[in-house]
Write a protein that holds these residues in place. Structure first.
Motif, PDB file in Angstrom:
ATOM      1  N   GLN A   1     -12.568  -4.477  -3.785  1.00  0.00           N
ATOM      2  CA  GLN A   1     -14.018  -4.666  -3.753  1.00  0.00           C
ATOM      3  C   GLN A   1     -14.736  -3.347  -3.529  1.00  0.00           C
ATOM      4  OE1 GLN A   1     -15.067  -7.618  -0.881  1.00  0.00           O
ATOM      5  NE2 GLN A   1     -14.467  -9.345  -2.166  1.00  0.00           N
ATOM      6  N   VAL A   2     -14.190  -2.519  -2.621  1.00  0.00           N
ATOM      7  CA  VAL A   2     -14.803  -1.207  -2.365  1.00  0.00           C
ATOM      8  C   VAL A   2     -14.775  -0.349  -3.622  1.00  0.00           C
ATOM      9  CG1 VAL A   2     -14.541   0.946  -1.081  1.00  0.00           C
ATOM     10  CG2 VAL A   2     -14.331  -1.242   0.103  1.00  0.00           C
ATOM     11  N   GLU A   3     -13.635  -0.345  -4.319  1.00  0.00           N
ATOM     12  CA  GLU A   3     -13.530   0.443  -5.545  1.00  0.00           C
ATOM     13  C   GLU A   3     -14.500  -0.059  -6.605  1.00  0.00           C
ATOM     14  OE1 GLU A   3     -11.917   3.165  -6.045  1.00  0.00           O
ATOM     15  OE2 GLU A   3     -11.087   3.174  -4.024  1.00  0.00           O
ATOM     16  N   MET A   4     -14.648  -1.390  -6.702  1.00  0.00           N
ATOM     17  CA  MET A   4     -15.579  -1.967  -7.668  1.00  0.00           C
ATOM     18  C   MET A   4     -17.014  -1.567  -7.340  1.00  0.00           C
ATOM     19  SD  MET A   4     -16.228  -5.982  -8.589  1.00  0.00           S
ATOM     20  CE  MET A   4     -16.971  -6.273  -6.965  1.00  0.00           C
ATOM     21  N   LEU A   5     -17.386  -1.621  -6.054  1.00  0.00           N
ATOM     22  CA  LEU A   5     -18.740  -1.234  -5.648  1.00  0.00           C
ATOM     23  C   LEU A   5     -18.990   0.247  -5.905  1.00  0.00           C
ATOM     24  CD1 LEU A   5     -19.024  -3.259  -2.323  1.00  0.00           C
ATOM     25  CD2 LEU A   5     -20.212  -3.717  -4.471  1.00  0.00           C
TER      26      LEU A   5
ATOM     27  N   ARG B   1     -16.001 -10.936 -19.723  1.00  0.00           N
ATOM     28  CA  ARG B   1     -15.512  -9.555 -19.831  1.00  0.00           C
ATOM     29  C   ARG B   1     -15.836  -8.761 -18.570  1.00  0.00           C
ATOM     30  NH1 ARG B   1     -18.190  -6.302 -24.568  1.00  0.00           N
ATOM     31  NH2 ARG B   1     -19.973  -6.652 -23.183  1.00  0.00           N
ATOM     32  N   ARG B   2     -17.041  -8.976 -17.995  1.00  0.00           N
ATOM     33  CA  ARG B   2     -17.413  -8.255 -16.775  1.00  0.00           C
ATOM     34  C   ARG B   2     -16.452  -8.552 -15.636  1.00  0.00           C
ATOM     35  NH1 ARG B   2     -23.728  -9.866 -17.008  1.00  0.00           N
ATOM     36  NH2 ARG B   2     -24.165  -8.864 -19.012  1.00  0.00           N
ATOM     37  N   GLU B   3     -16.021  -9.810 -15.534  1.00  0.00           N
ATOM     38  CA  GLU B   3     -15.102 -10.166 -14.454  1.00  0.00           C
ATOM     39  C   GLU B   3     -13.782  -9.407 -14.588  1.00  0.00           C
ATOM     40  OE1 GLU B   3     -15.732 -12.063 -11.849  1.00  0.00           O
ATOM     41  OE2 GLU B   3     -17.795 -12.392 -12.539  1.00  0.00           O
ATOM     42  N   PHE B   4     -13.267  -9.281 -15.807  1.00  0.00           N
ATOM     43  CA  PHE B   4     -12.022  -8.533 -15.996  1.00  0.00           C
ATOM     44  C   PHE B   4     -12.243  -7.038 -15.816  1.00  0.00           C
ATOM     45  CE2 PHE B   4     -10.720 -12.444 -18.244  1.00  0.00           C
ATOM     46  CZ  PHE B   4      -9.481 -12.641 -17.646  1.00  0.00           C
ATOM     47  N   GLU B   5     -13.425  -6.559 -16.187  1.00  0.00           N
ATOM     48  CA  GLU B   5     -13.715  -5.137 -15.998  1.00  0.00           C
ATOM     49  C   GLU B   5     -13.728  -4.789 -14.510  1.00  0.00           C
ATOM     50  OE1 GLU B   5     -16.506  -3.329 -14.804  1.00  0.00           O
ATOM     51  OE2 GLU B   5     -15.700  -1.419 -15.502  1.00  0.00           O
TER      52      GLU B   5
ATOM     53  N   PRO C   1      -5.611 -16.283  -5.830  1.00  0.00           N
ATOM     54  CA  PRO C   1      -6.949 -16.733  -6.254  1.00  0.00           C
ATOM     55  C   PRO C   1      -8.083 -15.844  -5.765  1.00  0.00           C
ATOM     56  CG  PRO C   1      -5.639 -18.555  -5.382  1.00  0.00           C
ATOM     57  CD  PRO C   1      -4.896 -17.304  -5.063  1.00  0.00           C
ATOM     58  N   LYS C   2      -7.912 -15.236  -4.570  1.00  0.00           N
ATOM     59  CA  LYS C   2      -8.989 -14.420  -4.004  1.00  0.00           C
ATOM     60  C   LYS C   2      -9.002 -12.992  -4.526  1.00  0.00           C
ATOM     61  CE  LYS C   2      -9.647 -16.957   0.309  1.00  0.00           C
ATOM     62  NZ  LYS C   2      -9.697 -16.855   1.802  1.00  0.00           N
ATOM     63  N   SER C   3      -7.960 -12.590  -5.255  1.00  0.00           N
ATOM     64  CA  SER C   3      -7.956 -11.239  -5.839  1.00  0.00           C
ATOM     65  C   SER C   3      -8.951 -11.197  -6.990  1.00  0.00           C
ATOM     66  CB  SER C   3      -6.556 -10.888  -6.340  1.00  0.00           C
ATOM     67  OG  SER C   3      -6.187 -11.742  -7.411  1.00  0.00           O
ATOM     68  N   GLN C   4      -9.409 -10.008  -7.336  1.00  0.00           N
ATOM     69  CA  GLN C   4     -10.403  -9.892  -8.400  1.00  0.00           C
ATOM     70  C   GLN C   4      -9.843 -10.323  -9.749  1.00  0.00           C
ATOM     71  OE1 GLN C   4     -13.717  -9.231  -7.998  1.00  0.00           O
ATOM     72  NE2 GLN C   4     -13.741  -9.915 -10.126  1.00  0.00           N
ATOM     73  N   ILE C   5      -8.586 -10.020 -10.014  1.00  0.00           N
ATOM     74  CA  ILE C   5      -7.993 -10.460 -11.272  1.00  0.00           C
ATOM     75  C   ILE C   5      -7.840 -11.979 -11.268  1.00  0.00           C
ATOM     76  CG2 ILE C   5      -5.603 -10.191 -10.457  1.00  0.00           C
ATOM     77  CD1 ILE C   5      -6.909  -9.468 -14.019  1.00  0.00           C
ATOM     78  N   GLY C   6      -7.573 -12.555 -10.082  1.00  0.00           N
ATOM     79  CA  GLY C   6      -7.500 -14.007  -9.976  1.00  0.00           C
ATOM     80  C   GLY C   6      -8.847 -14.655 -10.221  1.00  0.00           C
TER      81      GLY C   6
ATOM     82  N   ALA D   1     -11.247 -13.370 -12.049  1.00  0.00           N
ATOM     83  CA  ALA D   1     -11.558 -13.205 -13.470  1.00  0.00           C
ATOM     84  C   ALA D   1     -10.854 -14.277 -14.306  1.00  0.00           C
ATOM     85  CB  ALA D   1     -11.146 -11.806 -13.933  1.00  0.00           C
ATOM     86  N   MET D   2      -9.583 -14.507 -14.002  1.00  0.00           N
ATOM     87  CA  MET D   2      -8.845 -15.532 -14.745  1.00  0.00           C
ATOM     88  C   MET D   2      -9.434 -16.926 -14.488  1.00  0.00           C
ATOM     89  SD  MET D   2      -4.885 -14.346 -14.346  1.00  0.00           S
ATOM     90  CE  MET D   2      -4.283 -12.813 -15.076  1.00  0.00           C
ATOM     91  N   ALA D   3      -9.783 -17.198 -13.227  1.00  0.00           N
ATOM     92  CA  ALA D   3     -10.337 -18.509 -12.887  1.00  0.00           C
ATOM     93  C   ALA D   3     -11.678 -18.731 -13.571  1.00  0.00           C
ATOM     94  CB  ALA D   3     -10.486 -18.627 -11.368  1.00  0.00           C
ATOM     95  N   TYR D   4     -12.497 -17.663 -13.650  1.00  0.00           N
ATOM     96  CA  TYR D   4     -13.800 -17.776 -14.316  1.00  0.00           C
ATOM     97  C   TYR D   4     -13.625 -18.181 -15.774  1.00  0.00           C
ATOM     98  CZ  TYR D   4     -18.491 -16.532 -15.930  1.00  0.00           C
ATOM     99  OH  TYR D   4     -19.753 -16.581 -16.482  1.00  0.00           O
ATOM    100  N   ALA D   5     -12.722 -17.487 -16.472  1.00  0.00           N
ATOM    101  CA  ALA D   5     -12.510 -17.791 -17.891  1.00  0.00           C
ATOM    102  C   ALA D   5     -11.814 -19.142 -18.070  1.00  0.00           C
ATOM    103  CB  ALA D   5     -11.687 -16.677 -18.535  1.00  0.00           C
ATOM    104  N   TYR D   6     -10.827 -19.432 -17.217  1.00  0.00           N
ATOM    105  CA  TYR D   6     -10.045 -20.671 -17.354  1.00  0.00           C
ATOM    106  C   TYR D   6     -10.934 -21.903 -17.173  1.00  0.00           C
ATOM    107  CZ  TYR D   6      -6.241 -24.014 -16.627  1.00  0.00           C
ATOM    108  OH  TYR D   6      -5.395 -25.091 -16.735  1.00  0.00           O
ATOM    109  N   ALA D   7     -11.854 -21.842 -16.200  1.00  0.00           N
ATOM    110  CA  ALA D   7     -12.716 -22.993 -15.918  1.00  0.00           C
ATOM    111  C   ALA D   7     -13.723 -23.242 -17.030  1.00  0.00           C
ATOM    112  CB  ALA D   7     -13.446 -22.775 -14.590  1.00  0.00           C
TER     113      ALA D   7
END
Length: 508
Positions: free
Chosen positions: A44-48, A326-330, A395-400, A402-408
């Motif tokens: 999260q820090v790296e993303m911010l 795409r933003r979620e995976f980025e 699930p709480k990881s950022q890649i998790g 991103a996958m959950a956002y697209a999967y749902a």
């Protein structure tokens, strides 16, 4: 300790070992949990950091290091390279790369200034001329329209006649349509608050109180209300809408000294290229009801839960937005670069197909065929990959996430394949919202809920002007001059997208 253990029975010894193993297992589980939490917070820090200091564009270009090999430059070579760069910079400073004078617009009026050589020219013959052009301007030109209406009386004394005064935008008011159009365009297109425009009037020695300018603005916007109501009716009748919302501060608040957080709900009709702004004091599920309550057709949005509810209604096909996926995976690039890049590369292939369709000018039917041929296999591959990978992803990881956002939203993400007229993402409506974001930085807030709704009207029409490349000032001046006298059956003629036809007819 050793003696104490020797005195224990076999059952007690087994119990001690079991308690120890359980304690060790609990400790390991806690360590794993803390490690996962640390990795999540670090991501999260790296993303911010990237959001704050990185590039604002959302383009994914893969790993730039794949096209070059890492190596250390020799100090001498680095010094030589630096000297060459310095010389090139000095060369550019002394001799700029001039690509030629920009061509001046042909529609502008030309003022010819003839310059003859000085001295006696009586014994000389003109053999030619050289022409030099420059682009010049004058500040806004203010003038007074003085209507002088002559009265005529019958010679027999039976009556007096006088010409009717032309329709005024503000009855008994002094501003003309052009002045009102300039004020509104200045505020809502060029983002000049009214107090700055008052300063511009003052420079021309025109003293107008702030309250007067505010009153003019309000009255001019009220005149647009019938056209706005027609736009609402036409927007609700369209079969494909993109929707998004953006906040706006409003001074009218129940809390003393605080501003209310209101929202503009923005609806874009891609097929008609029209935009509708609608103000609501809330972001709740009731806010879109006036527009989406009876809507039937394709509804495209981001992942906000309110849109999901309307997308599930009978007769509505909900489309999701690949740009948001795409933003979620980025955002997950710092969390799990390998898997995030894999997803981004496949999403990039989908956008490559869209670019191909635009560049080749394909029809809607041809676009659908191209998508089914090239995009559908990519979507199927990406869907199978996410289905398998999400099982072993935190699930709480950022890649998790991103996958959950697209999967749902997988069905909604794939729904744009149904028709070649549908868009792959919601970017068109987000582009229409940008002027509001710029305006917020300048005038900060709306004075009341009513003022926010009046601003929604003009934002709608100016957004349509931008889409159809119509001069907003010229359109608004024409509309204010004609909206009070036009037949209600011809009200649509005042839409910005129809203004070009009016101009072309007047020039014939």
């Amino acid at each position: 300790m050793q003696a104490a253990l020797e005195n224990l029975s076999k059952e007690d010894l087994l119990r001690v070992v079991s308690d120890r193993d359980k304690a060790l297992a609990d400790r390991d589980e806690k360590i794993d949990s803390l490690t996962s939490e640390r990795d999540r917070l670090k991501a999260q820090v790296e993303m911010l950091r990237r959001m704050q200091f990185g590039q604002s564009r959302e383009r994914f270009e893969g790993d730039p290091n794949q096209t070059s090999l890492p190596f250390d430059v020799e100090p001498a070579a680095a010094e030589q390279q630096g000297e060459e760069i310095r010389q090139k910079i000095e060369y550019v400073r002394k001799r700029p790369n001039h690509k030629g004078r920009a061509k001046l617009p042909e529609h502008l009026p030309v003022v010819e200034i003839e310059i003859h050589p000085g001295g006696d020219l009586s014994d000389m013959v003109c053999i030619g001329r050289e022409i030099t052009e420059e682009l010049e301007c004058e500040p806004a030109k203010f003038y007074i329209n003085r209507y002088i209406r002559y009265k005529y009386a019958a010679k027999n004394g039976e009556g007096v006649t006088i010409a009717e005064l032309p329709e005024r935008v503000i009855d008994k008011g002094i501003p003309g349509a052009g002045l009102l159009a300039m004020i509104l365009t200045g505020k809502y297109v060029d983002h000049l608050p009214l107090y700055r425009q008052k300063q511009r009037f003052a420079r021309e020695n025109i003293r107008i109180p702030s309250s007067t300018i505010e009153g003019w603005t309000k009255e001019a916007l009220i005149k647009l209300h019938p056209l706005y109501e027609q736009l609402i009716f036409d927007t609700k009748a369209t079969g494909y809408l993109q929707v998004d919302e953006t906040p706006i501060k409003v001074l009218d608040s129940d809390k003393k000294g605080a501003a209310h957080q209101g929202y503009y709900w923005v609806y874009h009709a891609p097929l008609d290229e029209t935009v509708l702004f609608d103000y609501s004091p809330t972001r709740g599920g009731s806010a879109p009801l006036p527009i989406l309550g009876n809507f039937k057709g394709y509804l495209q949005s981001d992942g906000y839960a309110v849109y999901q509810k309307y997308g599930e209604k009978k007769g509505v096909t909900h489309l999701a937005c690949w740009a948001h996926a795409r933003r979620e995976f980025e955002r997950a690039l710092d969390n799990d670069k390998a898997r995030a890049e894999k997803a981004l590369l496949m999403i990039q292939q989908l956008y490559t197909v869209e670019r191909k369709a635009r560049e080749e000018g394909l029809t809607a039917e041809q676009t659908k065929e191209l998508r089914l041929k090239e995009s559908l296999p990519v979507i199927n591959e990406l869907g199978k990959w996410i289905f398998e990978e999400i099982k072993s992803t935190l699930p709480k990881s950022q890649i998790g996430k991103a996958m959950a956002y697209a999967y749902a939203r997988w069905d909604a993400l794939s729904a744009y394949l149904y028709d070649g007229n549908l868009q792959i993402d919601n970017n068109l409506v987000e582009n229409a919202i940008r002027p509001v974001a710029l305006g917020r930085k300048n005038y900060l807030f709306a004075g009341s809920h009513e003022a926010a709704q009046r601003a929604a009207m003009i934002y709608s029409f100016f957004a349509i002007c931008k889409k159809h490349e119509v001069n907003p000032f010229q359109w608004l001046k024409h509309t204010l001059q004609n909206i009070m006298s036009i037949n209600h059956k011809n009200l649509k003629d005042l839409y910005p997208q129809n203004y070009k036809d009016i101009v072309q007819k007047s020039n014939m």
